[in-house]
Design an enzyme around this catalytic site. Structure first.
Site, PDB file in Angstrom:
ATOM      1  NE  ARG A  48      -3.091   0.237   3.143  1.00  0.00           N
ATOM      2  CZ  ARG A  48      -2.348   0.546   4.510  1.00  0.00           C
ATOM      3  NH1 ARG A  48      -1.605   1.502   4.716  1.00  0.00           N
ATOM      4  NH2 ARG A  48      -2.288  -0.422   5.256  1.00  0.00           N
ATOM      5  CE1 TYR A 100     -15.966  11.328 -16.261  1.00  0.00           C
ATOM      6  CE2 TYR A 100     -15.786  11.556 -13.982  1.00  0.00           C
ATOM      7  CZ  TYR A 100     -15.979  10.770 -15.175  1.00  0.00           C
ATOM      8  OH  TYR A 100     -16.170   9.464 -14.864  1.00  0.00           O
ATOM      9  CG  ASP A 172      -9.556  16.029 -15.263  1.00  0.00           C
ATOM     10  OD1 ASP A 172      -9.033  15.448 -15.974  1.00  0.00           O
ATOM     11  OD2 ASP A 172     -10.431  15.449 -14.613  1.00  0.00           O
ATOM     12  CE  LYS A 197     -12.330   7.679 -18.551  1.00  0.00           C
ATOM     13  NZ  LYS A 197     -12.742   9.249 -17.931  1.00  0.00           N
TER      14      LYS A 197
END
Ligand code: PLP
Length: 392
Positions: A48, A100, A172, A197
């Site tokens: 982690r 978004y 972004d 994406k």
């Protein structure tokens, strides 16, 4: 020595494996790492906190954005969550209005309840950004090109206003990719990507990353990544790294195809409007020319049609796949009003210009002639026959 993009995409963060000489950086599928004595390890202790495959991805993406630090997350939304976690109750964010849908949702439905305030403005107007900044403003959140209307915000102008007011700028950069737009060079402090994406590019993995060149911001983001634990697994990191190797090549062809589709669409009957920053008539064309290498591969267009006619159009398309998401080798399309932006209230949607006849195309890498042929047959009922319209 500083390498250029095509080289960085293949090499950055991925030395040949020291242990075996493997030419492709391995998937370190392990949750924990051997300590030779308590507290003594080879740089990794628990997955982690850090994992070699994830670190390779983080270094690779940071290099592509021209920055030193990348912090990977399990999805784009998780990366946005991580970025917003730099804020505290009472802080204020000025944000792009037509952003978004998922970002809008986490702002207004999740962080708002922890006392973070958001003001949505038309960031294509730097004066509106300036007017919205308050003493407690901490972030200017920009999405450009925006989703789904491809509005263009002048990053350099807005980041300069923010910096002057002591506000950090977040961009972004998912639609533009690191290849087409360089927010850090334009004055932004933080870049966010949904690697789901274009960066991964094959519609087969979810991921996100936050990139910064600021050492203290990077340390806070790393702390959050480890403390909350929304990390990507090593297999997903490997797949995304496989994607970045061809990112420069894919992005060029995506842009070639999108330019053709946008140019063709604007001359078609039944198409009321085409939104693509590469078109000279697009409101943001001049700024996009200045701040982007090319114009990306998302093309939106408004059908001169009712909701029912728009739905019938979507059923006629054969090669284009009706699906949320974008940036895949496969061409996808969606109906923002009922899909990606369904979580945005109808009045807000109308206010920002997301009409019922709006469709968003993510132009893929198929032969563009096949993509256009398919659009053409689907538009057939809109063609004028003598006096009236065939679909009337
Ligand atoms: C998809 C997307 C996100 C969210 O990313 P996920 O990987 O789906 O969580 C954020 N911003 C933009 C611009 C996106 O397109």
């Amino acid at each position: 020595m500083s390498y250029r993009y095509d080289t960085l995409a293949i090499h950055a963060g991925q030395p040949d494996d020291e242990a075996t000489g493997a030419v492709t950086f391995p998937i370190y599928q392990t949750s924990t790492f051997h300590q030779t004595e308590p507290g003594v390890n080879k740089g990794f202790c628990y997955a982690r906190t850090d994992n070699p495959t994830r670190r390779a991805l983080e270094e690779n993406l940071a290099a592509l954005e021209g920055a030193r630090y990348g912090v990977a997350f399990a999805s784009g939304m998780s990366a946005i969550h991580g970025t917003l976690s730099l804020l505290s109750a009472g802080d204020h964010v000025v944000s792009t209005q037509d952003l978004y849908g998922g970002a809008w949702r986490i702002f207004t439905k999740f962080f708002a309840k922890f006392g973070v305030e958001f003001t949505f403005v038309d960031t294509t107007d730097p004066a509106a950004v300036h007017a919205a900044i308050r003493p407690e403003t901490k972030f200017l959140w920009l999405e450009t090109p925006s989703n789904p209307l491809l509005k263009i915000t002048d990053i350099a102008a807005c980041a300069a206003i923010a910096r002057h007011a002591g506000v950090r700028t977040v961009v972004d950069n998912t639609f533009a990719t690191p290849l087409l737009q360089h927010p850090i060079a334009l004055g932004a402090d933080i870049v966010v990507h949904s690697t789901t994406k274009y960066i991964n590019g094959h519609s087969d993995v979810l991921g996100g990353v936050v990139i910064t060149d600021d050492e203290s911001l990077a340390a806070e983001l790393k702390f959050f990544q480890n403390a909350v634990g929304g990390v990507p697994g090593p297999q997903d990191c490997f797949l995304i790294l496989r994607g970045t190797k061809t990112l420069p090549l894919r992005v060029q062809r995506h842009c070639d195809n999108a330019e053709e589709v946008a140019g063709w669409l604007r001359n078609q009957e039944g198409v009321a409007r085409v939104f693509y920053p590469g078109l000279a008539e697009h409101d943001g064309h001049a700024v996009a020319r200045r701040q982007m290498e090319r114009f990306g591969a998302i093309v939106s267009f408004e059908l001169d049609a009712s909701v029912e006619e728009t739905r019938a159009f979507t059923r006629r398309l054969k090669l284009w796949t009706l699906a949320e998401s974008l940036g895949s080798v496969k061409s996808l399309f969606c109906h923002p009003a009922t899909m990606t932006h369904a979580s945005v209230e109808p009045e807000v949607r109308r206010k920002v210009g997301i009409g019922d006849g709006l469709l968003r195309l993510s132009v893929g890498l198929e032969d563009v002639r096949d993509l256009i042929d398919d659009l053409q047959q689907a538009l057939e009922p809109f063609r004028t026959v003598s006096a009236g319209r065939a679909y009337a």
